[in-house]
Scaffold this active site. Structure first.
Site, short mmCIF file in Angstrom:
data_model
loop_
_atom_site.label_atom_id
_atom_site.label_comp_id
_atom_site.label_asym_id
_atom_site.label_seq_id
_atom_site.Cartn_x
_atom_site.Cartn_y
_atom_site.Cartn_z
N GLU A 269 33.14 44.39 44.01
CA GLU A 269 31.88 43.64 43.99
C GLU A 269 31.59 43.07 42.60
O GLU A 269 31.13 41.94 42.47
CB GLU A 269 30.72 44.54 44.44
CG GLU A 269 30.80 45.01 45.88
CD GLU A 269 30.50 43.90 46.88
OE1 GLU A 269 30.19 42.77 46.45
OE2 GLU A 269 30.55 44.16 48.09
N ARG B 33 31.39 39.01 42.11
CA ARG B 33 30.04 38.50 41.80
C ARG B 33 29.87 38.21 40.32
O ARG B 33 29.37 37.15 39.95
CB ARG B 33 28.99 39.52 42.25
CG ARG B 33 29.02 39.83 43.74
CD ARG B 33 27.77 40.57 44.17
NE ARG B 33 27.97 41.26 45.45
CZ ARG B 33 27.00 41.55 46.28
NH1 ARG B 33 25.75 41.24 45.99
NH2 ARG B 33 27.24 42.18 47.42
N ASP C 43 39.32 41.29 55.24
CA ASP C 43 39.10 39.84 55.21
C ASP C 43 39.63 39.09 54.00
O ASP C 43 40.54 38.26 54.09
CB ASP C 43 37.61 39.54 55.42
CG ASP C 43 36.67 40.40 54.55
OD1 ASP C 43 37.17 41.11 53.65
OD2 ASP C 43 35.46 40.36 54.80
N GLU D 78 29.04 33.72 56.23
CA GLU D 78 30.39 33.41 56.70
C GLU D 78 30.44 32.32 57.76
O GLU D 78 31.37 31.48 57.76
CB GLU D 78 31.06 34.69 57.24
CG GLU D 78 31.40 35.72 56.16
CD GLU D 78 30.19 36.50 55.71
OE1 GLU D 78 30.23 37.06 54.59
OE2 GLU D 78 29.18 36.56 56.46
N THR E 25 35.72 34.46 46.93
CA THR E 25 35.13 34.97 48.17
C THR E 25 33.61 35.14 48.06
O THR E 25 32.96 35.45 49.05
CB THR E 25 35.80 36.29 48.58
OG1 THR E 25 35.53 36.56 49.95
CG2 THR E 25 35.32 37.45 47.71
#
Length: 626
Positions: free
Chosen positions: A251, A255, A384, A518, A604
């Site tokens: 994360e 981010r 994913d 998404e 992503t």
């Protein structure tokens, strides 16, 4: 009824008493046990006292009787005549140090609790200042040609009706940002109903300003430059990574490092690059495992790593350790430090050597043994973005990383063979492989794959570009159905395709919508590649639903049941709502020359990073792939 077995703290089971037997032991037995216990305590205390006397009495003959033979090794002799002047000096110094330590301890004990707290805080401040000074004194990063592809702002769609919708999305972004600025500034996220800051364990419960970092590039591309400068000022003055916080490597990478790098490439402000590199150095200890597969969590101060307790016997997660490549390649490019590139390439090489059941990648890999954990494969949560980053590694390399492309193509072929199916009514969905069978369930997270298939269509083997563009369209249609079959016209977290139900959530804990991006991400990619107007229509339906059902006076909140006409709020404005959902909506109603896909690749978390046109050059620590 027989009483259950008792479980003592040791974990061993004690047989339960037989039916009719007394519940408690006899009093005399208790007394005898108590006497024995007291005698054992006295004996233990006596033995401890004896050993203490041997170790702490002054130097004398007793020491020689219990000589362990280490003195000759630890204390050197000066001559061979047995004179031990230096040995005595060393003993004297040790004794003096011991006395000094005892004296300091006595002085500490005399101080009040407030004085001790003040001393501890002073020492913590001194350490933090020393760390900041060390970071400030770090050598400047080497100058490299910075890609400036252009297309970072404007994107006026031309059509006034489309422009009006785009302006509405910009207004929603401003409402989300202004609410965070007023009620949650500096916190990671916002509780818009409680009107206060919010954080989760992925950020270590520290105030790291996740929403600020995540939203910077969205603010910049929307032309909200005053808000961008406010965020930059906070980062310059407050973003500190020398904190005792355990954070998610995945994360924080997507981010923070992704967001800071994107802000740097868009604005050219050096502070963003410097902060990204500072944080990246804090993440490197996570790779100190027997296999080089990183831990899921790492403490930014100590460098100690660990995995999630729930993840298949201490395994690392495919989507986490497989979603580092884009950011780490850019870190090596900008710093000249080959470590980042080498870390992610080592992961790729290790995976290439492993056998994969049915050609599929399980979601769990043990970083100690290098073996797969539970055989669970998903293109949604836990898996994913691993597949996404294989494709985007190829795109970001100016299509020179053919190894990444081949790995992606092989993975997609196995996914098509084992996971992709059609429902009874003809909806294409991507299931999950669990313990040897297909679970006919698809998550909201999996809906990104429609955009991925469209993005990877060009360059597909065997002239299958049209096939994968069509597959992307089918996934987009299925995910739109999951939205359209709810009361709020917002999609659930997961939806099934069995028992006569299709694209509908069954369990209560799958009916929530937490402002996820998404589905809208797939709409945008499909719009870019086809310009079919239905994708803008579907995107506008989602925009109106979010504004109607998720907007509150203090920002935007997720909802707990998309099938209820009176949903309750979860009271969280996720940072990815500003980073991804609103960005993709804005791009959907902009012209194609805003962040063109032949020049930019989105990580992503929807942070755009430029394609690296290296020509015949290579990254430090790499071999030429041409």
């Amino acid at each position: 009824m027989t009483a259950p077995a008792l479980l003592p703290p040791s974990g061993r089971r004690i047989p339960a008493p037989a039916p009719g037997a007394a519940s408690f032991p006899h009093h005399r037995a208790t007394l005898r046990l108590s006497e024995k216990f007291i005698l054992l305590l006295i004996l233990g205390a006596f033995i401890t006292l004896c050993f203490g006397a041997f170790f702490f009495l002054p130097d004398g003959s007793k020491h020689k009787r219990f000589d362990l033979g280490l003195e000759d090794v630890l204390i050197p002799h000066v001559d061979g005549m047995g004179r031990a002047g230096p040995r005595c000096d060393l003993r004297s110094r040790i004794r003096a140090d011991h006395e000094r330590a005892l004296q300091e301890a006595r002085e500490k004990l005399r101080k009040s609790r407030e004085e001790l707290r003040a001393e501890i805080q002073t020492e913590k401040n001194r350490v933090a200042q020393r760390l900041r000074g060390r970071e400030a004194a770090a050598p400047p990063l080497p100058p490299v040609p910075v890609p400036r592809p252009g297309g970072v702002d404007d994107g006026d769609p031309g059509d006034p009706r489309v422009r009006e919708k785009r302006d509405k999305i910009r207004e929603m972004m401003k409402h989300a940002w202004d609410s965070y600025r007023q009620y949650g500034w500096g916190h990671n996220e916002l509780k818009p109903l409680a009107r206060k800051g919010h954080s989760t364990n992925i950020f270590g419960e520290c105030k790291m300003g996740a929403t600020i970092v995540d939203a910077l590039d969205t603010l910049f591309m929307m032309g909200l430059h005053d808000e961008f400068r406010d965020g930059q000022a906070w980062i310059e003055q407050n973003l500190d990574f020398s904190v005792n916080a355990e954070v998610s490597v995945f994360e924080v990478n997507i981010r923070f490092i992704g967001g800071l790098l994107a802000a740097y490439y868009l604005s050219g402000q050096e502070v963003f690059k410097a902060k990204a590199v500072q944080l990246a150095e804090k993440l490197l200890p996570a790779f100190n495992t027997p296999t080089g597969i990183p831990w899921a969590m790492v403490n930014l101060k100590s460098g100690v790593g660990r995995n999630w307790g729930w993840a298949s016997a201490g395994s690392s997660i495919l989507a986490e350790f497989g979603t580092l490549h884009m950011e780490f390649v850019h870190l090596t490019y900008l710093t000249g430090n080959p470590a980042y590139y080498q870390k992610v390439m080592h992961i790729r090489k290790l995976l290439a050597k492993m056998e994969r059941p049915n050609g599929l990648y399980p979601n769990y890999l043990n970083p100690r043994t290098g073996r797969w954990g539970q055989h669970h494969t998903s293109v949604g949560g836990l898996g994913d973005s691993f597949y996404e980053y294989l494709l985007k590694a190829w795109l970001m390399s100016d299509k020179t990383d053919t190894e990444a492309r081949k790995t992606y193509d092989d993975a997609v072929e196995a996914i098509e063979r084992h996971l992709i199916r059609k429902s009874n009514s003809g909806l294409t969905f991507i299931g999950e492989w669990k313990n040897g069978h297909l679970e006919r369930k698809m998550g909201h997270l999996t809906c990104f794959a429609g955009g991925m298939f469209a993005l990877g269509a060009d360059g597909s083997p065997g002239d299958k570009a049209g096939h994968y563009l069509q597959l992307g369209a089918e996934i987009a249609h299925t995910c739109h159905e999951s939205y359209d079959r709810t009361v709020l016209k917002l999609g659930p977290e997961a939806f099934k395709f069995d028992s006569g139900l299709e694209a509908v959530a069954v369990r209560q804990n799958e009916k929530y919508y937490i402002l996820r991006p998404e589905v809208i991400e797939t709409y945008w990619y499909m719009w870019r590649f086809t310009h079919d107007p239905k994708y803008r229509q579907w995107g506008w339906e989602a925009t109106q639903a979010i504004d109607r059902y998720c907007r509150v006076s203090g920002g935007f909140s997720g909802v707990k049941d998309v099938y209820s006409s009176n949903p309750t709020y979860d009271d969280v404005q996720q940072s990815f709502f500003l980073a991804e959902t609103l960005k993709y909506l804005y791009l959907l109603f902009s012209s194609d020359d805003l962040l063109p896909l032949d020049s930019w690749v989105f990580n992503t978390e929807a942070h755009p990073l430029p394609v690296l046109h290296l020509g015949n050059a290579t990254l430090p620590g790499s071999e030429s792939r041409r």
